[in-house]
Design a protein around this motif. Structure first.
Motif, PDB file in Angstrom:
ATOM      1  N   PHE A 166       5.562 -16.870 -17.351  1.00  0.00           N
ATOM      2  CA  PHE A 166       4.623 -16.124 -16.520  1.00  0.00           C
ATOM      3  C   PHE A 166       4.181 -16.950 -15.309  1.00  0.00           C
ATOM      4  O   PHE A 166       4.065 -16.431 -14.199  1.00  0.00           O
ATOM      5  N   ILE A 167       3.920 -18.244 -15.549  1.00  0.00           N
ATOM      6  CA  ILE A 167       3.516 -19.113 -14.447  1.00  0.00           C
ATOM      7  C   ILE A 167       4.635 -19.213 -13.413  1.00  0.00           C
ATOM      8  O   ILE A 167       4.403 -19.168 -12.197  1.00  0.00           O
ATOM      9  N   TYR A 168       5.867 -19.333 -13.895  1.00  0.00           N
ATOM     10  CA  TYR A 168       7.015 -19.446 -12.983  1.00  0.00           C
ATOM     11  C   TYR A 168       7.155 -18.190 -12.123  1.00  0.00           C
ATOM     12  O   TYR A 168       7.329 -18.272 -10.907  1.00  0.00           O
ATOM     13  N   VAL A 169       7.079 -17.031 -12.762  1.00  0.00           N
ATOM     14  CA  VAL A 169       7.214 -15.773 -12.024  1.00  0.00           C
ATOM     15  C   VAL A 169       6.102 -15.648 -10.991  1.00  0.00           C
ATOM     16  O   VAL A 169       6.336 -15.255  -9.829  1.00  0.00           O
ATOM     17  N   ARG A 170       4.890 -15.984 -11.404  1.00  0.00           N
ATOM     18  CA  ARG A 170       3.759 -15.887 -10.470  1.00  0.00           C
ATOM     19  C   ARG A 170       3.926 -16.859  -9.302  1.00  0.00           C
ATOM     20  O   ARG A 170       3.647 -16.526  -8.146  1.00  0.00           O
ATOM     21  N   THR A 171       4.399 -18.077  -9.596  1.00  0.00           N
ATOM     22  CA  THR A 171       4.593 -19.083  -8.553  1.00  0.00           C
ATOM     23  C   THR A 171       5.685 -18.668  -7.584  1.00  0.00           C
ATOM     24  O   THR A 171       5.542 -18.781  -6.368  1.00  0.00           O
ATOM     25  N   VAL A 172       6.807 -18.166  -8.138  1.00  0.00           N
ATOM     26  CA  VAL A 172       7.916 -17.738  -7.282  1.00  0.00           C
ATOM     27  C   VAL A 172       7.497 -16.550  -6.418  1.00  0.00           C
ATOM     28  O   VAL A 172       7.811 -16.493  -5.217  1.00  0.00           O
ATOM     29  N   SER A 173       6.770 -15.613  -7.007  1.00  0.00           N
ATOM     30  CA  SER A 173       6.315 -14.447  -6.235  1.00  0.00           C
ATOM     31  C   SER A 173       5.388 -14.874  -5.110  1.00  0.00           C
ATOM     32  O   SER A 173       5.489 -14.378  -3.982  1.00  0.00           O
ATOM     33  N   SER A 174       4.485 -15.808  -5.421  1.00  0.00           N
ATOM     34  CA  SER A 174       3.570 -16.315  -4.395  1.00  0.00           C
ATOM     35  C   SER A 174       4.331 -17.032  -3.289  1.00  0.00           C
ATOM     36  O   SER A 174       4.042 -16.851  -2.101  1.00  0.00           O
ATOM     37  N   ALA A 175       5.327 -17.827  -3.672  1.00  0.00           N
ATOM     38  CA  ALA A 175       6.123 -18.550  -2.680  1.00  0.00           C
ATOM     39  C   ALA A 175       6.909 -17.582  -1.805  1.00  0.00           C
ATOM     40  O   ALA A 175       7.013 -17.773  -0.583  1.00  0.00           O
ATOM     41  N   ASN A 176       7.453 -16.522  -2.405  1.00  0.00           N
ATOM     42  CA  ASN A 176       8.200 -15.529  -1.629  1.00  0.00           C
ATOM     43  C   ASN A 176       7.300 -14.805  -0.640  1.00  0.00           C
ATOM     44  O   ASN A 176       7.696 -14.534   0.503  1.00  0.00           O
ATOM     45  N   ARG A 177       6.088 -14.486  -1.091  1.00  0.00           N
ATOM     46  CA  ARG A 177       5.147 -13.833  -0.171  1.00  0.00           C
ATOM     47  C   ARG A 177       4.799 -14.747   0.990  1.00  0.00           C
ATOM     48  O   ARG A 177       4.704 -14.309   2.145  1.00  0.00           O
ATOM     49  N   LYS A 178       4.627 -16.028   0.697  1.00  0.00           N
ATOM     50  CA  LYS A 178       4.310 -16.989   1.751  1.00  0.00           C
ATOM     51  C   LYS A 178       5.465 -17.119   2.730  1.00  0.00           C
ATOM     52  O   LYS A 178       5.262 -17.163   3.954  1.00  0.00           O
ATOM     53  N   LEU A 179       6.694 -17.172   2.208  1.00  0.00           N
ATOM     54  CA  LEU A 179       7.864 -17.266   3.077  1.00  0.00           C
ATOM     55  C   LEU A 179       8.001 -16.028   3.952  1.00  0.00           C
ATOM     56  O   LEU A 179       8.356 -16.127   5.133  1.00  0.00           O
ATOM     57  N   ASN A 180       7.723 -14.865   3.366  1.00  0.00           N
ATOM     58  CA  ASN A 180       7.797 -13.624   4.147  1.00  0.00           C
ATOM     59  C   ASN A 180       6.763 -13.619   5.265  1.00  0.00           C
ATOM     60  O   ASN A 180       7.038 -13.162   6.382  1.00  0.00           O
ATOM     61  N   ARG A 181       5.558 -14.131   4.945  1.00  0.00           N
ATOM     62  CA  ARG A 181       4.525 -14.208   5.975  1.00  0.00           C
ATOM     63  C   ARG A 181       4.947 -15.160   7.090  1.00  0.00           C
ATOM     64  O   ARG A 181       4.774 -14.882   8.274  1.00  0.00           O
ATOM     65  N   LEU A 182       5.498 -16.313   6.706  1.00  0.00           N
ATOM     66  CA  LEU A 182       5.922 -17.291   7.698  1.00  0.00           C
ATOM     67  C   LEU A 182       7.049 -16.739   8.567  1.00  0.00           C
ATOM     68  O   LEU A 182       7.119 -17.028   9.770  1.00  0.00           O
ATOM     69  N   ALA A 183       7.929 -15.951   7.950  1.00  0.00           N
ATOM     70  CA  ALA A 183       9.069 -15.416   8.688  1.00  0.00           C
ATOM     71  C   ALA A 183       8.678 -14.276   9.620  1.00  0.00           C
ATOM     72  O   ALA A 183       9.398 -13.980  10.577  1.00  0.00           O
ATOM     73  N   SER A 184       7.554 -13.633   9.362  1.00  0.00           N
ATOM     74  CA  SER A 184       7.182 -12.445  10.139  1.00  0.00           C
ATOM     75  C   SER A 184       5.908 -12.626  10.962  1.00  0.00           C
ATOM     76  O   SER A 184       5.514 -11.709  11.680  1.00  0.00           O
ATOM     77  N   THR A 185       5.290 -13.791  10.889  1.00  0.00           N
ATOM     78  CA  THR A 185       3.989 -13.998  11.518  1.00  0.00           C
ATOM     79  C   THR A 185       4.044 -15.123  12.536  1.00  0.00           C
ATOM     80  O   THR A 185       4.671 -16.158  12.305  1.00  0.00           O
ATOM     81  N   ASP A 186       3.372 -14.918  13.645  1.00  0.00           N
ATOM     82  CA  ASP A 186       3.204 -15.994  14.626  1.00  0.00           C
ATOM     83  C   ASP A 186       2.206 -16.998  14.066  1.00  0.00           C
ATOM     84  O   ASP A 186       1.079 -16.635  13.695  1.00  0.00           O
ATOM     85  N   GLY A 187       2.606 -18.252  14.007  1.00  0.00           N
ATOM     86  CA  GLY A 187       1.779 -19.254  13.347  1.00  0.00           C
ATOM     87  C   GLY A 187       0.449 -19.510  14.017  1.00  0.00           C
ATOM     88  O   GLY A 187      -0.519 -19.899  13.359  1.00  0.00           O
TER      89      GLY A 187
END
Length: 346
Positions: A166-187
């Protein structure tokens, strides 16, 4: 060096490992009571040592001494598993704990090192099994107690694997959301970046054409932005961009789109909005910026102004065409003295 590098790259794993030390220590405390009740003092006191080792590993993880912590955890599990099997037999289930190392190796080691250690772990596991086949337990316990210990060990490992999963899934999901934000957002401004806004606008054009709804765009440019950077430095210029992003966003509806289009340019997309209404929105944005008190950021009495070009999507028109027309309107605003809104229809 390798562990230090991994420790920086996978902080979530080390946090989870630290929590597992706490859980393992609690399990060993329970084992102390169990084996004292089963009249197996050697295994009971082994758990006292195990609690001390997990406490040390917990402290080491907290100090980012991850290499030391891993050595302590490996030593404890390898020795404890061997003692449990030698003393009361394979059916006690102490070998289950060795399986916990498989995902840990995959996360913390390079592929080559992980494969070598996995082979060694497999050999150790098979060696313990072979030992249990040829040698009788040194301190056997009753069949009922052995089943109880096995179920207890199985339950603990099952629970730990579930927790880690469960921790792994939550961590990976959080990391994916962060990557998506970084890829689509002006820093800097936290608005959509150009690539992502282009994708969203293309989709909005398709929707507008399908439902025959109007759509307009605003191309916004900061007047004399180079002068701001030259007089006050680029850090102050960045602050101006951040404030502008917030102020413009406040003048828009929730479903309107806004992104940083260039260095000091912003693009606003207004769904279901004709050019007359879009011009009114642009004027509202221009007035809000020019009347804002910039004294905390810039020279006293100095203001920031915007030039804005407005255009409406025409039937069967591409994104490039509507943007080119908005850009021409923006150029007219610039050439006519700046701090103004210009609309340009097809």
């Amino acid at each position: 060096m390798e562990r230090s590098k991994n420790s920086e790259q996978r902080p979530q794993f080390w946090q989870v490992a630290r929590r597992c030390c706490q859980l393992a220590a609690i399990v060993d405390i329970a084992f102390f009571a169990i084996f004292m009740a089963l009249d197996s003092p050697i295994l009971a006191w082994v758990n006292v040592v195990s609690v001390a080792m997990y406490a040390w590993a917990f402290y080491a993880f907290g100090q980012r001494q991850n290499g030391l912590a891993i050595v302590l955890v490996w030593t404890e599990v390898l020795v404890h598993s061997a003692l449990g099997i030698i003393l009361i037999g394979w059916d006690s289930g102490f070998h289950y704990y060795l399986l916990m190392f498989i995902p840990a190796l995959a996360v913390t080691m390079r592929l080559g090192y992980a494969i070598i250690l996995l082979v060694l772990l497999w050999a150790y596991y098979v060696g313990l099994y072979a030992t249990s086949l040829y040698f009788a337990p040194l301190q056997p316990i009753s069949a009922e107690a052995l089943i109880g210990v096995n179920v207890f060990n199985l339950s603990v490992v099952f629970g730990m694997f579930s927790y880690l999963g469960f921790i792994y899934v939550r961590t990976v999901s959080s990391a994916n959301r962060k990557l998506n934000r970084l890829a689509s957002t002006d820093g800097l401004t936290l608005l959509h970046n150009r690539r992502h806004l282009t994708e969203l606008t293309e989709a909005e054009i398709t929707r507008s054409e399908r439902y025959e709804k109007p759509m307009s765009v605003l191309l916004i440019d900061i007047d004399h932005f180079k002068l701001i950077n030259d007089l006050f430095g680029h850090l102050k210029g960045d602050e101006v961009l951040q404030h502008l992003a917030k102020l413009i966003r406040m003048e828009l509806r929730q479903h309107d789109l806004i992104g940083r289009w260039g260095g000091e340019e912003f693009l606003v997309v207004l769904p279901e909005t004709d050019i007359t209404t879009a011009e009114q929105v642009a004027e509202r944005i221009r007035a809000a910026i020019s009347s804002f008190n910039w004294s905390d950021n810039l020279k006293k009495d100095m203001t920031v102004t915007l030039s804005i070009g407005v255009s409406q999507l025409a039937p069967n028109e591409t994104l490039n065409r509507i943007l080119n027309r908005a850009d021409k309107a923006l150029y007219i605003s610039k050439s006519c003295g700046r701090n103004r809104v210009t609309r340009l229809e097809k």
